[in-house]
Design an enzyme around this catalytic site. Sequence first.
Site, mmCIF file in Angstrom:
data_model
loop_
_atom_site.group_PDB
_atom_site.id
_atom_site.type_symbol
_atom_site.label_atom_id
_atom_site.label_comp_id
_atom_site.label_asym_id
_atom_site.label_seq_id
_atom_site.Cartn_x
_atom_site.Cartn_y
_atom_site.Cartn_z
ATOM 1 N NE ARG A 249 35.208 42.106 35.769
ATOM 2 C CZ ARG A 249 34.209 42.295 36.625
ATOM 3 N NH1 ARG A 249 34.152 43.394 37.337
ATOM 4 N NH2 ARG A 249 33.243 41.399 36.737
ATOM 5 C CG HIS A 253 36.394 43.004 40.993
ATOM 6 N ND1 HIS A 253 36.547 44.266 40.465
ATOM 7 C CD2 HIS A 253 36.859 43.075 42.264
ATOM 8 C CE1 HIS A 253 37.072 45.062 41.377
ATOM 9 N NE2 HIS A 253 37.279 44.363 42.467
ATOM 10 C CE1 TYR A 262 29.626 40.961 37.651
ATOM 11 C CE2 TYR A 262 29.914 39.627 39.619
ATOM 12 C CZ TYR A 262 30.455 40.353 38.587
ATOM 13 O OH TYR A 262 31.821 40.467 38.476
#
Length: 383
Positions: A249, A253, A262
């Site tokens: 990805r 998100h 993160y």
Amino acid sequence: MVQLITPQGERVSHPEYDPWVRDISDEQLGSLYEDMVVIRRIDTEATALQRQGELALWPPLLGQEASQIGSARTLREDDFVFSSYRDNGVAYCRGVDLTDIVRVWRGNASSGWDPYTVNMAVPQIIIGAQTLHATGYAMGIQNDGADSVAFTYFGDGATSEGDVNEAMVFAASFQAPVVFFCQNNHWAISEPVRLQSHVHIADRPAGFGIPSMRVDGNDVLAVMAATRVALDRARRGGGPTFIEAVTYRMGPHTTADDPTRYRDANELEDWAAKDPIRRVKALLDRKGLLTEEFEAAVQRKADAVAREMRAGCTGMPDPEPLDIFKHVYSTPNSWLDRQQDHYSRYLASFGAPTGAESEEGGYSSYVASSGDPEDADSEEGAR
């Protein structure tokens, strides 16, 4: 891990999987490239629409184009798809109207399209729930004696949900014609896949008695070959198959997420070198097929699709207040009718809202039956 096209665009041989894509011509390879460019353009346009306040939210698919195109373009029209919220490239392949793809994300409808017109259920927001729906549908296919297949998409994070595991139990028990397609994009929001699984995800289904494959999810041909193997097994009565498409990805998100909090930037750089579109472009170039005319035609198609989606989004009429009661149940429901009646009375307390009428009745039908809502003498009407 099955790979037929390297990140550098080299076509590599695989004796087991080569026969499954031997029929893919240069023209078809070009079409797959076009599809991936188009759905990336859809994705970037939708992200821009969200940043401009035209969409409330958007789940980017950037980096997962080969997984979605390679699998979706392998399905038959009578196969039925059960997807997650990120599989907008699959929706494009199934023929979902471009405006309908963004309808939910604009907040204009509870669902984007009629599933039975494209044989694709509306995206499931509850993580992993679509796998149960797919298994149930597949059992129905069995009961009908048909050779179509239920195909369900989900991410690596969904494999930690009970729904996915329960779906595999039933699929294995009844040998249902369902394909579980896991797009392992390495991140379940901010949780890395290595935390959820200390083995390859493709190793898990064996415990349920389900055969599995692990493929390079950034390789459109490898994904297509694996999907064809799984579909053939299901159509011949061989039961379910699990495919782990290892991809990444590249974006957040959703547009409400900040992956820089993160995710290591070096990881992103490493995966950018494995870009699914870039490798097919390199392969086409090796074959002498990457002409200026071809690239220009692909770009025109992508831009035209983006324009159509933007126009459909910004030109979408706002829903009427009572539209919220539409299509909640397939048959009349007194509980819902009571809520609609109460809401009609509430709206009437601000003055007659023009056009605030649903298919099931609502404000107009209420006024016709009881007169001026201001004269309502019941305690509920007063409220």
